[in-house]
Write a protein that holds these residues in place. Sequence first.
Motif, mmCIF file in Angstrom:
data_model
loop_
_atom_site.group_PDB
_atom_site.id
_atom_site.type_symbol
_atom_site.label_atom_id
_atom_site.label_comp_id
_atom_site.label_asym_id
_atom_site.label_seq_id
_atom_site.Cartn_x
_atom_site.Cartn_y
_atom_site.Cartn_z
ATOM 1 N N GLY A 226 -16.967 -2.859 4.234
ATOM 2 C CA GLY A 226 -18.380 -3.124 3.991
ATOM 3 C C GLY A 226 -18.632 -4.594 3.727
ATOM 4 N N LEU A 227 -17.745 -5.234 2.944
ATOM 5 C CA LEU A 227 -17.876 -6.669 2.698
ATOM 6 C C LEU A 227 -17.693 -7.477 3.979
ATOM 7 C CD1 LEU A 227 -16.004 -7.176 -0.691
ATOM 8 C CD2 LEU A 227 -18.396 -7.656 -0.223
ATOM 9 N N VAL A 228 -16.737 -7.064 4.812
ATOM 10 C CA VAL A 228 -16.518 -7.761 6.081
ATOM 11 C C VAL A 228 -17.791 -7.699 6.927
ATOM 12 C CG1 VAL A 228 -15.245 -7.696 8.267
ATOM 13 C CG2 VAL A 228 -14.016 -7.452 6.107
ATOM 14 N N LEU A 229 -18.358 -6.507 7.061
ATOM 15 C CA LEU A 229 -19.590 -6.361 7.864
ATOM 16 C C LEU A 229 -20.758 -7.111 7.243
ATOM 17 C CD1 LEU A 229 -19.321 -2.603 8.884
ATOM 18 C CD2 LEU A 229 -19.005 -4.609 10.346
ATOM 19 N N GLU B 262 -3.378 4.161 -18.912
ATOM 20 C CA GLU B 262 -3.771 5.394 -18.227
ATOM 21 C C GLU B 262 -3.536 5.225 -16.733
ATOM 22 O OE1 GLU B 262 -5.148 8.285 -19.397
ATOM 23 O OE2 GLU B 262 -4.915 7.620 -21.471
ATOM 24 N N PRO B 263 -3.165 6.302 -16.065
ATOM 25 C CA PRO B 263 -3.081 6.226 -14.603
ATOM 26 C C PRO B 263 -4.490 6.172 -14.010
ATOM 27 C CG PRO B 263 -2.665 8.464 -15.332
ATOM 28 C CD PRO B 263 -2.791 7.629 -16.572
ATOM 29 N N VAL B 264 -4.565 5.695 -12.799
ATOM 30 C CA VAL B 264 -5.859 5.645 -12.109
ATOM 31 C C VAL B 264 -6.249 7.074 -11.736
ATOM 32 C CG1 VAL B 264 -7.087 4.773 -10.086
ATOM 33 C CG2 VAL B 264 -5.405 3.330 -11.230
ATOM 34 N N PRO B 265 -7.385 7.551 -12.234
ATOM 35 C CA PRO B 265 -7.784 8.917 -11.884
ATOM 36 C C PRO B 265 -8.187 8.990 -10.410
ATOM 37 C CG PRO B 265 -9.489 7.851 -13.190
ATOM 38 C CD PRO B 265 -8.330 6.902 -13.123
ATOM 39 N N ARG B 266 -7.792 10.074 -9.756
ATOM 40 C CA ARG B 266 -8.122 10.299 -8.337
ATOM 41 C C ARG B 266 -7.774 9.055 -7.514
ATOM 42 N NH1 ARG B 266 -12.655 11.580 -11.080
ATOM 43 N NH2 ARG B 266 -13.903 10.064 -9.979
ATOM 44 N N ALA B 267 -6.529 8.616 -7.591
ATOM 45 C CA ALA B 267 -6.066 7.372 -6.961
ATOM 46 C C ALA B 267 -6.331 7.356 -5.458
ATOM 47 C CB ALA B 267 -4.587 7.159 -7.240
ATOM 48 N N GLY B 268 -6.154 8.477 -4.782
ATOM 49 C CA GLY B 268 -6.414 8.523 -3.341
ATOM 50 C C GLY B 268 -7.876 8.277 -3.017
ATOM 51 N N GLU B 269 -8.750 8.883 -3.807
ATOM 52 C CA GLU B 269 -10.191 8.684 -3.608
ATOM 53 C C GLU B 269 -10.580 7.236 -3.905
ATOM 54 O OE1 GLU B 269 -14.081 10.363 -5.867
ATOM 55 O OE2 GLU B 269 -12.578 11.869 -5.290
ATOM 56 N N VAL B 270 -9.998 6.676 -4.949
ATOM 57 C CA VAL B 270 -10.267 5.268 -5.297
ATOM 58 C C VAL B 270 -9.780 4.346 -4.175
ATOM 59 C CG1 VAL B 270 -9.670 3.405 -6.898
ATOM 60 C CG2 VAL B 270 -10.291 5.657 -7.783
ATOM 61 N N ALA B 271 -8.589 4.627 -3.647
ATOM 62 C CA ALA B 271 -8.057 3.805 -2.552
ATOM 63 C C ALA B 271 -8.951 3.877 -1.321
ATOM 64 C CB ALA B 271 -6.635 4.246 -2.200
ATOM 65 N N ALA B 272 -9.399 5.076 -0.986
ATOM 66 C CA ALA B 272 -10.309 5.226 0.162
ATOM 67 C C ALA B 272 -11.615 4.475 -0.088
ATOM 68 C CB ALA B 272 -10.582 6.705 0.430
ATOM 69 N N GLY B 273 -12.113 4.537 -1.305
ATOM 70 C CA GLY B 273 -13.332 3.802 -1.643
ATOM 71 C C GLY B 273 -13.147 2.303 -1.527
ATOM 72 N N LEU C 197 -12.367 -9.307 -3.221
ATOM 73 C CA LEU C 197 -11.993 -7.984 -3.695
ATOM 74 C C LEU C 197 -10.670 -7.956 -4.455
ATOM 75 C CD1 LEU C 197 -13.177 -5.151 -3.583
ATOM 76 C CD2 LEU C 197 -11.923 -4.766 -1.477
ATOM 77 N N VAL C 198 -9.664 -8.688 -3.990
ATOM 78 C CA VAL C 198 -8.321 -8.597 -4.582
ATOM 79 C C VAL C 198 -8.308 -8.957 -6.074
ATOM 80 C CG1 VAL C 198 -6.003 -9.596 -4.526
ATOM 81 C CG2 VAL C 198 -7.059 -8.773 -2.422
ATOM 82 N N PRO C 199 -8.909 -10.074 -6.511
ATOM 83 C CA PRO C 199 -8.864 -10.374 -7.952
ATOM 84 C C PRO C 199 -9.557 -9.302 -8.796
ATOM 85 C CG PRO C 199 -9.596 -12.296 -6.715
ATOM 86 C CD PRO C 199 -9.550 -11.152 -5.754
ATOM 87 N N LEU C 200 -10.655 -8.783 -8.309
ATOM 88 C CA LEU C 200 -11.373 -7.745 -9.044
ATOM 89 C C LEU C 200 -10.531 -6.477 -9.173
ATOM 90 C CD1 LEU C 200 -13.991 -6.800 -10.402
ATOM 91 C CD2 LEU C 200 -14.788 -6.114 -8.139
ATOM 92 N N VAL C 201 -9.941 -6.051 -8.076
ATOM 93 C CA VAL C 201 -9.115 -4.840 -8.086
ATOM 94 C C VAL C 201 -7.890 -5.036 -8.972
ATOM 95 C CG1 VAL C 201 -7.666 -3.323 -6.668
ATOM 96 C CG2 VAL C 201 -9.924 -4.007 -5.854
ATOM 97 N N LEU C 202 -7.218 -6.180 -8.846
ATOM 98 C CA LEU C 202 -6.041 -6.431 -9.679
ATOM 99 C C LEU C 202 -6.396 -6.474 -11.161
ATOM 100 C CD1 LEU C 202 -4.066 -9.074 -7.568
ATOM 101 C CD2 LEU C 202 -3.601 -6.625 -7.827
ATOM 102 N N GLY C 203 -7.510 -7.087 -11.490
ATOM 103 C CA GLY C 203 -7.951 -7.138 -12.884
ATOM 104 C C GLY C 203 -8.253 -5.759 -13.443
ATOM 105 N N LEU C 204 -8.957 -4.947 -12.662
ATOM 106 C CA LEU C 204 -9.276 -3.592 -13.117
ATOM 107 C C LEU C 204 -8.026 -2.727 -13.225
ATOM 108 C CD1 LEU C 204 -12.586 -2.956 -11.161
ATOM 109 C CD2 LEU C 204 -12.314 -3.338 -13.616
ATOM 110 N N LEU C 205 -7.106 -2.877 -12.271
ATOM 111 C CA LEU C 205 -5.848 -2.130 -12.359
ATOM 112 C C LEU C 205 -5.033 -2.558 -13.577
ATOM 113 C CD1 LEU C 205 -4.684 -1.931 -8.627
ATOM 114 C CD2 LEU C 205 -5.458 -0.047 -10.081
ATOM 115 N N ALA C 206 -5.025 -3.852 -13.877
ATOM 116 C CA ALA C 206 -4.295 -4.341 -15.046
ATOM 117 C C ALA C 206 -4.876 -3.750 -16.331
ATOM 118 C CB ALA C 206 -4.320 -5.866 -15.091
ATOM 119 N N VAL C 207 -6.184 -3.725 -16.430
ATOM 120 C CA VAL C 207 -6.819 -3.130 -17.611
ATOM 121 C C VAL C 207 -6.476 -1.645 -17.699
ATOM 122 C CG1 VAL C 207 -9.053 -2.476 -18.614
ATOM 123 C CG2 VAL C 207 -8.693 -4.805 -17.789
ATOM 124 N N GLN C 208 -6.588 -0.955 -16.585
ATOM 125 C CA GLN C 208 -6.326 0.491 -16.565
ATOM 126 C C GLN C 208 -4.885 0.799 -16.971
ATOM 127 O OE1 GLN C 208 -8.726 2.738 -15.825
ATOM 128 N NE2 GLN C 208 -7.399 4.515 -16.030
#
Length: 168
Positions: free
Chosen positions: A78-81, A60-71, A43-54
Motif C-alpha cells: 500500500g505504501l509503495v502504491l 509477550e508473543p505477537v498475537p495472531r502472528a500470521g495475520e499480522v505478517a499478512a497485514g 516501515l522497517v523501523p516502526l515494525v522493529l520498534g513495535l516488535l522490540a516493545v512486544q
Amino acid sequence: LLGSGMHLLKVPAGVVAGVDVQPPAPDGHLAGWPEFQLALRSLVPLVLGLLAVQRLVLREPVPRAGEVAAGLVCVFFGLVLFNMGLNFGLLPLGNASGQQMALVFATLFAKGRFYLAFGVIMCFAFVGTFAAQVAEPALNVLGETVERLTAGGFRRMWLLYVVAFGGA
C-alpha cells in the motif's frame, strides 16, 4: 480559479506573458525501486520498534502472528502504491498548478494589478489548503469518532469544515 485568472488576462492556455509553459520535468526515476526503498525505510523501523516493545518490554508473543505478517505485507505494498501515486500523479499536478499560478501572479504584478495578484494567490492558497484538510484521512476518522461519541449531535462534516476553514 487559475482558469478565471487566465481568462481575465485573456491569455491563451499554456502561455502567460509571452512565456511558453512547459510541463514539469519528471524527477528522473521510473516507477518501482525508489518507492520500494521508501516504503522499507518507513516501515522497517516502526515494525522493529513495535516488535522490540512486544517481545522485550511486554515479554509477550505477537498475537495472531500470521495475520499480522499478512497485514504488514499489505501495508508495505500500500505504501509503495501510495508513493507511486504521489510521485507520478499528485506531485506533477501540484507542480503544474503552482507554476501556472506563479506565472499568473507575475503577469498581474507586472501589469500593476498588485491587489488582484495578491487576491488570486490568496484564493488559490485557501482553496488548496481547504481541500487538503477536508481530504485528510485522520481528520475524517476523528470526525467519525466525534459523531459516533455524540450520537450524531456533532456531525462529522461540521468538524471537517470548521477545521479546514481554520487551517486555510
